[in-house]
Design an enzyme around this catalytic site. Structure first.
Site, short mmCIF file in Angstrom:
data_model
loop_
_atom_site.label_atom_id
_atom_site.label_comp_id
_atom_site.label_asym_id
_atom_site.label_seq_id
_atom_site.Cartn_x
_atom_site.Cartn_y
_atom_site.Cartn_z
N ASP A 346 0.81 -1.23 0.00
CA ASP A 346 0.00 0.00 0.00
C ASP A 346 0.84 1.27 0.00
OD1 ASP A 346 -2.03 -1.92 0.50
OD2 ASP A 346 -1.76 -1.68 2.65
N GLU A 505 -11.11 -0.82 -3.08
CA GLU A 505 -10.38 -0.05 -2.08
C GLU A 505 -9.26 0.76 -2.75
OE1 GLU A 505 -9.08 -3.28 0.32
OE2 GLU A 505 -7.50 -3.89 -1.07
#
Length: 646
Positions: A346, A505
């Site tokens: 991420d 997401e």
């Protein structure tokens, strides 16, 4: 980064040999019946399943471990194995089959029916009653994995892929385990590896196992297997890669390619007869001499270990023991990724002044249970300095102490604002420096768990040309809200749901030439099909027009699950770079990921071109001596004359 919820998944002619297909590329094809009856060393059980009638699965190993066919026995003979109807058919294997085994191989040909219900096991050996007990060993095809457990499913140690085993075609499946390493093969080619297995087959029940079955799960709520199985074998040792090739019938396959300068294991694309050799930086490609592991009786030309010029792809010809021939293409490349050491996911990439920073999730923890955030900086996007932990949930945050995920950073008002996920809440921390230390200004989440539909995770901040900042977040649903000037509060009545189709997401927004680009990740982060898509709009809040996928897997390079990205622009240029994570190479999965950087480009119409994921990464990005870029800490970038060059 994370799913909204988790479920327990339970899951031959010579000419056909050359067409054996690897899971790595998702292409299906017929598996040849095993041609390796002579591999008897360590053979503990062998059910050919070639009978035409009866209720006995005859053990051809010579050990007399016959199995009992329960329910409807769908014998076919003629090499088609035993048909399991999915309702009552299964084979009861004798007790204590794994007794004394510190190593094991389980191998079979399997054809899964297209209507197979999930979850299911292909086989299960152990002692459990609906998941309670002292462990088991199993393989399932959906998603394709082998697990060994010391108790119920929470103790499973899995060697897994993130894709389903293809249905309606014969596939050869092998699992080997020795020491701490489990390896899963499809059609003789390795597709998954776990180097942290601590449970041995013989330790289950201290050698006593009375719930051993083929076609039946050890969980009463799971489904029975539906399809066909033949040539089911158990060995008390781990077969070598060449032996696995031979047992699978893939006689012209290459099981392994080795060289002392490999940075990671060679990537074997069996379906396309291609091998990629990821070499360490500084390797001379003009005279490489890789060695290849083949099936017994096979030969390769030029010979294994012959020096060759690999500045361009080269070809080899493999001749199987049955006379079948196959041409392989072998390519060597210098692997300069990942850009950050260890396991990180991420990544949020941002530039402050003349320095680039990456703020990632610290990965490698079961259930994404890490608690710390780190920062890395670079002047050229290639060489990164580790600044250590900048925020630790336990000591630094009072309201959360687990699941530190997916941070983002921005600067304004002379301060640096760090937004992060903590135990499925979104928090904010503030510092005078981009590397901390950071303090919690609120003493509570900025966005608490349950505030809206979906998970309150994966924040991202975009600041427009007018200095207005917007906070984006979500899992399952995507949201945006303008931040107040203090950057730590907002008007909840202004929260907008901007969920595009396919959204999961990892929202991220940029602006170029007056157009806003909303990007996000699709599918589950544990899925090799995790990927990045985008839409364009005329404002930071939309409306948005979906444009398509811009980053996805490349299994020919072993790249799986690329996503949860961020983007940075080199000042005074139209050069853009995308930072993202992928499954770690080799053996990574949805909790073992690594961070890399590649180029991102636009076409003449302003749409984003498909990003080419690479192992080689990018060249250093440098700035000319006349370039002076500064961050005024109001959220806007100010650039003096001069251009950067790559």
């Amino acid at each position: 980064m994370k799913p909204q919820g988790r479920r327990r998944f339970r899951q031959s002619a010579p000419a056909a040999v050359a067409a054996a297909v690897s899971l790595l590329v998702g292409v299906v094809g017929p598996a040849a019946p095993a041609q390796a009856a002579e591999i008897t060393d360590g053979l503990a059980l062998w059910y050919k399943l070639d009978a035409t009638s009866g209720t006995v699965a005859v053990d051809a190993s010579g050990h007399g471990r016959n199995g009992t066919v329960n329910g409807t026995a769908g014998w076919s003979g003629a090499g088609e194995g035993l048909t399991f109807n999915g309702s009552d058919t299964y084979i009861k294997v004798p007790d204590n089959i794994m007794s004394g085994m510190n190593s094991i191989t389980v191998s079979m040909d399997v054809q899964i029916d297209a209507t197979q219900a999930t979850p299911y096991f292909l086989y299960g050996f152990g002692n459990t009653s609906n998941g309670a007990g002292n462990g088991y060993l199993f393989t399932t095809g959906n998603s394709f994995r082998t697990g060994i457990a010391s108790g119920n499913y929470s103790t499973e140690q899995n060697t897994r892929t993130s894709a389903a085993l293809p249905r309606s075609v014969w596939k050869h499946v092998t699992y080997t385990q020795t020491g701490t390493t489990g390896v899963l093969y499809q059609d003789g080619v390795e597709v998954a590896r776990n180097m942290s297995v601590t449970i041995t087959p013989g330790s289950i029940g201290s050698g006593t196992t009375t719930a051993n079955s083929i076609g039946k799960s050890l969980y009463t709520g799971d489904k029975l297997f539906k399809g066909k199985i033949r040539d089911f074998r158990v060995y008390n040792r781990a077969l070598a890669p060449g032996e696995v090739l031979e047992v699978s019938g893939n006689t012209t396959g290459i099981a392994k390619a080795t060289h002392p300068a490999l940075k990671t294991a060679a990537i074997i694309d069996d379906a396309n007869s291609k091998i990629t050799l990821p070499m360490n930086e500084g390797t001379n490609l003009t005279a490489l001499a890789p060695r290849f592991t083949l099936a017994q009786g096979a030969a390769i030309s030029p010979a294994s270990g012959t020096p060759r010029d690999f500045t361009r792809p080269v070809t080899y010809e493999v001749t199987g023991s049955n006379g079948a021939k196959r041409t392989w293409t072998v390519e060597a490349l210098v692997m300069k990724s990942p850009v950050l050491p260890g396991l990180n996911a991420d990544p949020n990439i941002v530039r402050f002044g003349d320095t680039y920073y990456i703020y990632p999730t610290t990965d490698g923890f079961p259930g994404w249970s890490g608690t710390q955030f780190k920062a890395y900086s670079s002047k050229d996007l290639v060489h990164w300095k580790d600044h250590g932990v900048i925020l630790d949930l336990g000591p630094d945050i009072d309201w959360a102490d687990s699941r530190a995920w997916a941070p983002t950073m921005t600067a304004k008002n002379g301060k640096y604002y760090f937004y992060y996920s903590a135990d499925t809440n979104i928090g904010v921390a503030v510092s005078d420096r981009p590397t901390g230390p950071f303090k919690d200004p609120l003493g509570k989440p900025l966005i608490p768990r349950g505030a809206l539909t979906g998970q309150m995770i994966d924040p991202a901040v975009f600041t427009d040309d007018d200095g207005k900042s917007y906070l984006y977040w979500g899992n399952g649903r995507a949201y945006v809200v303008p931040l107040n000037d203090d950057m730590v509060t907002f008007d909840a009545s202004k929260v907008t749901d901007i969920t595009p189709s396919g959204y999961n997401e990892g929202t991220f927004v940029i602006k170029r030439n007056g157009t806003y680009y909303l990007m996000w990740s699709e599918n589950d982060t544990r899925d090799e099909n995790y990927r990045v898509a985008y839409a364009t709009g005329s404002s930071p809040t939309g409306p948005w027009t979906k444009r398509g996928v811009i980053l996805e897997k490349d299994l020919s390079l072993g790249i799986k699950g690329p996503g949860h990205h961020s983007v940075v622009q080199v000042p005074n240029t139209d050069d853009w770079y995308i930072a993202y994570h992928r499954f770690a190479i080799p053996g990574g999965d949805g909790t073992h990921r690594e961070t890399t950087v590649d180029r991102m480009e636009f076409d003449s119409g302003g749409l984003i071109k498909k990003v080419v994921p690479t192992l080689s990464g990018i060249d250093p990005v440098t700035s000319s001596s006349t370039t002076a870029v500064k961050q005024d800490l109001s959220g806007a970038l100010v650039a003096c004359p001069g251009r950067s060059r790559r």
